[in-house]
Design an enzyme around this catalytic site. Structure first.
Site, PDB file in Angstrom:
ATOM      1  CB  CYS A 284      -0.969  -0.026   1.173  1.00 21.12           C
ATOM      2  SG  CYS A 284      -0.201  -0.168   2.803  1.00 21.12           S
TER       3      CYS A 284
ATOM      4  NE  ARG B 151      -3.957   2.332   2.721  1.00 21.70           N
ATOM      5  CZ  ARG B 151      -4.030   3.168   1.674  1.00 21.70           C
ATOM      6  NH1 ARG B 151      -5.210   3.465   1.152  1.00 21.70           N
ATOM      7  NH2 ARG B 151      -2.938   3.686   1.151  1.00 21.70           N
TER       8      ARG B 151
END
Length: 311
Positions: free
Chosen positions: A261, A266
């Protein structure tokens, strides 16, 4: 009964069975997740330790799950000097202070759909800590159900857990990603950022501090935003639904996967889904776009053509 009626009955039964299968919650299909109900019933179990790892500093102090310890991702779980995960001795001390023993069942949870709780699970896995689970739905679901929160910090009895040498097989480095971009390795790249970040329309979401000087994505990466993996209540979608979602874009576990990410949190969430729920071989690239997009001499794909300084 006519043959047509019989076939219709079989089809209806098969459809009902499939619908039932798809409705099974992810926590019921994986030993790596626990439900809010299970955790509520086990908060006082001496073998269970609950640890919050939230994105938002200070959230723990305003209210946390009763008995939970707190780990700060930006100071506790990282080496703040070397941009690295916490050193083994630092991590072991953290866990012992949190009351973690070798036979402890550790449940991690946090805000933002468990972004950094999943990051924590990745670090736990790198250091070989067993029996680590995510609270399916994290803080979002716990609070939505009106379950109890506490404000007083706890001081558990000192734990005795021992970490293992770091498992490098769970972590991708810049060179690994460059090799994949240049098709020098047989690895699938999964970019879990938003479609606008992936296309290069934006260099980063509004308000974030971690930036790359370039926009776009790693050549060959497939965009599967992390948000597609969760239901409205923050829980993971059923396992077979996740498997179908990835299979539709060619990610089926037939070759190793690297997730990334911007800074790796994430992508830890997607790493958790792909590795722990689907059982695929996955490495998380925590250098992510802030490292790759700022590196000299590495290729990018930038369909939107956004150029730094002309935004």
């Amino acid at each position: 009964m006519s043959l047509r009626s019989a076939l219709a009955g079989v089809l209806l039964a098969a459809t009902s069975l499939a619908a039932t299968s798809f409705a099974v919650p992810a926590f019921a299909q994986s030993s790596h997740l626990v439900s809010t109900q299970w955790l509520a019933e086990n908060l006082s179990n001496p073998k269970v330790r609950v640890i919050e790892v939230s994105v938002n500093p200070g959230l723990y102090e305003r209210g946390h799950l009763p008995g939970a310890a707190n780990l700060r991702w930006h100071t506790d779980l990282v080496d703040t000097v070397e941009r690295d995960i916490a050193k083994p001795e630092q991590f072991q001390k953290l866990l012992r202070n949190a009351g973690v023993n070798q036979d402890t069942v550790t449940v991690l949870y946090g805000d933002n759909n468990n972004w950094f709780a999943a990051w924590g699970a990745w670090v736990f896995d790198i250091y070989g800590i067993e029996n680590v689970k995510l609270l399916d739905g994290g803080r979002k679901k716990w609070e939505a159900e009106g379950r109890a929160l506490a404000t007083a910090a706890v001081t558990p009895a000192q734990g005795s857990v021992t970490v293992k040498p770091a498992n490098a097989a769970l972590r991708a480095r810049l060179a690994d990603v460059v090799a994949a971009a240049r098709k020098e390795s047989n690895v699938a790249l999964v970019d879990i950022r938003s479609a606008d970040e992936y296309s290069g329309k934006v260099i980063a979401p509004n308000g974030v501090q971690e930036l790359s000087i370039r926009a776009g994505h790693v050549p060959g990466a497939i965009n599967v935003p992390w948000g597609r993996l969760v239901a409205e209540d923050g829980t993971f979608k059923p396992v077979e639904e996740l498997r179908a979602l990835y299979a539709a874009v060619g990610i089926d576990g037939s070759k190793e996967i690297i997730t990334y990410c911007r800074i790796g949190e994430r992508s830890s969430h997607s790493w958790f889904a792909l590795s722990k729920l689907l059982g695929y071989k996955v490495r998380n690239y925590d250098g992510s776009w802030t490292e790759y997009g700022n590196s000299v001499g590495v290729p990018i794909a930038n369909p939107a053509g956004t150029v730094w300084g002309k935004v």
